[in-house]
Design a protein around this motif. Structure first.
Motif, PDB file in Angstrom:
ATOM      1  N   ALA A 270       1.212  -1.427  -0.370  1.00 47.02           N
ATOM      2  CA  ALA A 270       0.019   0.181   0.121  1.00 47.02           C
ATOM      3  C   ALA A 270       0.597   1.179  -0.035  1.00 47.02           C
ATOM      4  CB  ALA A 270      -1.245  -0.251   1.446  1.00 47.02           C
ATOM      5  N   VAL A 271       0.855   1.705  -1.406  1.00 52.58           N
ATOM      6  CA  VAL A 271       1.317   3.634  -0.786  1.00 52.58           C
ATOM      7  C   VAL A 271       0.275   4.703  -1.559  1.00 52.58           C
ATOM      8  CG1 VAL A 271       3.610   1.808  -1.755  1.00 52.58           C
ATOM      9  CG2 VAL A 271       1.412   2.855  -3.433  1.00 52.58           C
ATOM     10  N   SER A 272       1.183   5.626  -0.500  1.00 51.10           N
ATOM     11  CA  SER A 272      -0.184   6.860  -0.871  1.00 51.10           C
ATOM     12  C   SER A 272      -0.303   7.429  -2.383  1.00 51.10           C
ATOM     13  CB  SER A 272       0.381   7.967   0.073  1.00 51.10           C
ATOM     14  OG  SER A 272       1.656   8.279  -0.833  1.00 51.10           O
ATOM     15  N   GLY A 273      -1.452   8.448  -2.906  1.00 49.09           N
ATOM     16  CA  GLY A 273      -1.330   8.693  -4.065  1.00 49.09           C
ATOM     17  C   GLY A 273      -0.467   9.111  -3.969  1.00 49.09           C
ATOM     18  N   TRP A 274       0.406  10.367  -3.999  1.00 46.14           N
ATOM     19  CA  TRP A 274       1.399  10.805  -4.197  1.00 46.14           C
ATOM     20  C   TRP A 274       2.821  10.188  -4.137  1.00 46.14           C
ATOM     21  CZ3 TRP A 274      -0.151  15.498  -5.587  1.00 46.14           C
ATOM     22  CH2 TRP A 274      -1.727  15.759  -5.064  1.00 46.14           C
TER      23      TRP A 274
ATOM     24  N   ASP B  78       6.473   8.040  -8.085  1.00 45.25           N
ATOM     25  CA  ASP B  78       6.695   6.780  -8.721  1.00 45.25           C
ATOM     26  C   ASP B  78       6.397   6.851 -10.560  1.00 45.25           C
ATOM     27  OD1 ASP B  78       8.248   6.233  -6.271  1.00 45.25           O
ATOM     28  OD2 ASP B  78       6.582   4.477  -5.505  1.00 45.25           O
ATOM     29  N   SER B  79       5.132   7.304 -10.652  1.00 42.98           N
ATOM     30  CA  SER B  79       5.099   6.926 -11.914  1.00 42.98           C
ATOM     31  C   SER B  79       6.233   7.837 -12.728  1.00 42.98           C
ATOM     32  CB  SER B  79       3.203   7.186 -11.992  1.00 42.98           C
ATOM     33  OG  SER B  79       2.651   6.504 -11.539  1.00 42.98           O
ATOM     34  N   PHE B  80       5.950   9.295 -12.737  1.00 41.98           N
ATOM     35  CA  PHE B  80       6.146  10.570 -12.943  1.00 41.98           C
ATOM     36  C   PHE B  80       7.805  10.566 -13.123  1.00 41.98           C
ATOM     37  CE2 PHE B  80       8.802  14.179 -12.605  1.00 41.98           C
ATOM     38  CZ  PHE B  80       8.416  15.417 -13.754  1.00 41.98           C
TER      39      PHE B  80
END
Length: 515
Positions: A280-284, A289-291
């Motif tokens: 579980a990771v936060s949305g931010w 990470d995606s960025f």
């Protein structure tokens, strides 16, 4: 007010990106409760295949009751499986091996269902170049270099391109290739193509003493491109089939590719390997990470910058030439000469009735079949011709909406017909046409997303290349959507500014405010 609305929309799109990137990836579920154990279980399922691939005929024959969905790129195909759009998909076994090395969500349903030899594709009648490649291939195998290439790229999974000396004194070899084919054959890393196919093309170009030019295009456009003399050969793991032999000539086979079926591991009766526990990771954090993965790693931002430049140049150039041509067509359309007027009507009907993608393909692969034209020039011509048809009708209706009494008053006041049009009719017509023109211009910007079919790397193509490396179902797509929004919004503001300059009322108000 418009600026605030635009900013709110932009913020909303970024929030959607955040939500999408942070969404759990196990939401997609198989439509039926039964697990997939064998190929027989696909008989009534949704199956994904690559557009133009040999898997199409196999699936159509083997699973006549299944729903078949075709995708234009391997990244789209994998994402369709991962997001539950299809229950399973068919693709090249060797490429799937590489994908599965870094993705624990998908697994094989069946491996090497059949195998097909692959070869280089050439235009029919180009026996000289085909013969040169066959001789080169035999020498490559005899020297042991070919076996070394297979070991490095296919067995070991290397991502390092060797240095190949090439005098480049004998012209140019243009090779059609698909940049997002996937490892071990072709990927984009650090803003350049690498892989087994790329090395093969480089070695053949060096053998001929020619400069290598890689033409990146959609898989379905490769055969039309080589048949239309846009490329010299196809180097993209092209499977040799009887149907394709009717259209192009093949070299001697240089490898055999297997075809495998894959699906989500959670939908397989016997999943091969355990999936990692979800963290579980936060949305931010997920967004960050995606960025980094989609933008920073391997300098992928350079792909977006190149794509953005192509989109801007294409949009502005097409709109400019389309507007000039549209004015000319409008002039012809309003002439009393029946032949001239009818010619303009036919042009307008033809352009508005032809999809812009079809027009683009006709111009590049048919009209310029024997001409070595830059794809960007062909794209500008296609979009300008399409845009002109709509612009001409906008101009005509806006001119006709101006009261004829004003024209008569201008003539009575001593103006010539040209002066009356320039100083009286045209300012009013332009003021009325600007809102409609702006909408059509924004549509043109968005329509440029199809130019990947003629080997132009625009924003959409850049997104496809990035997705082929990251298999991120959300960030690249929404990111490019945001970029298109920014481009469209900025250009719309520029048109609004130009429209204000053309409005006498606005100019008088501006002068009063200045005083």
């Amino acid at each position: 007010m418009k600026k605030k609305t635009g900013l709110l929309l932009l913020l909303l799109m970024f929030l959607l990106t955040l939500v999408g990137c942070g969404a759990p990836k196990d939401e997609a579920t198989q439509r039926s409760g039964a697990k997939l154990a064998t190929l027989e279980d696909l008989k009534d399922k949704r199956i994904g295949i690559l557009l133009g691939s040999v898997h199409d005929a196999y699936v159509a024959k083997t699973f006549p009751d299944a729903t078949v969905l075709q995708y234009k790129s391997p990244s789209d195909l994998v994402l369709a499986v991962k997001t539950g759009k299809v229950d399973a998909a068919f693709y090249t076994h060797e490429t799937l091996l590489e994908i599965l090395r870094g993705d624990d969500e998908i697994g094989f349903l069946a491996e090497r269902i059949f195998s097909v030899p692959i070869g280089m594709g050439f235009k029919k009648g180009n026996d000289e170049l085909r013969g040169q490649f066959d001789l080169f291939l035999r020498q490559l195998k005899e020297s042991g270099v070919f076996d070394d290439m297979v070991r490095r790229w296919i067995l070991d999974g290397t991502t390092q391109m060797p240095d190949i000396e090439n005098p480049k004194t004998n012209g140019v070899l243009t090779v059609g290739i698909v940049s997002d084919k996937g490892m071990p054959f072709t990927i984009v890393k650090d803003n350049r193509m690498i892989g087994f196919d790329v090395e093969m093309a480089q070695r053949f170009a060096a053998y001929l003493g020619k400069e290598l030019k890689l033409s990146d295009m959609e898989f379905g456009a490769l055969i039309p491109a080589v048949s239309g003399n846009k490329i010299d050969q196809i180097t993209s793991t092209l499977m040799i089939t009887q149907e394709r032999k009717k259209q192009i000539d093949f070299s001697e086979p240089y490898y055999e590719l297997g075809a495998s079926a894959f699906a989500l591991k959670k939908n397989l009766a016997q999943a091969q390997g355990e999936t990692n526990a979800a963290v579980a990771v936060s949305g931010w954090q997920s967004l960050a990470d995606s960025f980094h993965n989609n933008i920073i790693r391997e300098k992928r931002y350079l792909l977006l910058l190149d794509g953005l430049q192509t989109t801007l140049v294409l949009s502005v150039s097409s709109s400019f030439f389309g507007t000039v041509l549209g004015a000319l067509i409008c002039f012809m359309r309003m002439r009393k000469n029946r032949l001239v007027c009818s010619s303009a009507k036919v042009y307008i009907a033809l352009m508005r009735g032809t999809p812009v993608l079809v027009l683009l393909m006709l111009i590049f692969y048919v009209a310029f079949a024997s001409v070595d034209v830059n794809p960007l020039i062909a794209a500008v011509l296609a979009f300008a011709l399409n845009f002109a048809a709509y612009v001409s009708e906008m101009f005509r209706t806006s001119i006709e909406s101006v009261d004829k009494g004003q024209t008569e008053a201008g003539l009575a006041g001593g103006f010539s017909r040209l002066q009356t049009f320039v100083y009286i009719v045209m300012p009013q017509a332009l003021r009325q046409v600007m809102p409609v023109y702006k909408g059509e211009f924004i549509s043109l910007v968005k329509m440029t997303s199809v130019v990947g079919y003629i080997a132009l790397q625009d924003l959409t193509k850049a997104s496809d290349i990035i997705r082929s490396r990251t298999f991120d179902a959300f960030f690249p797509i929404v990111m490019v959507a945001v970029l298109y929004f920014i481009v469209s919004w900025s250009l719309a503001l520029a048109l609004d500014y130009a429209g204000a300059k053309l409005d006498p009322k606005q100019q008088r108000k501006t002068r009063r405010d200045a005083l």
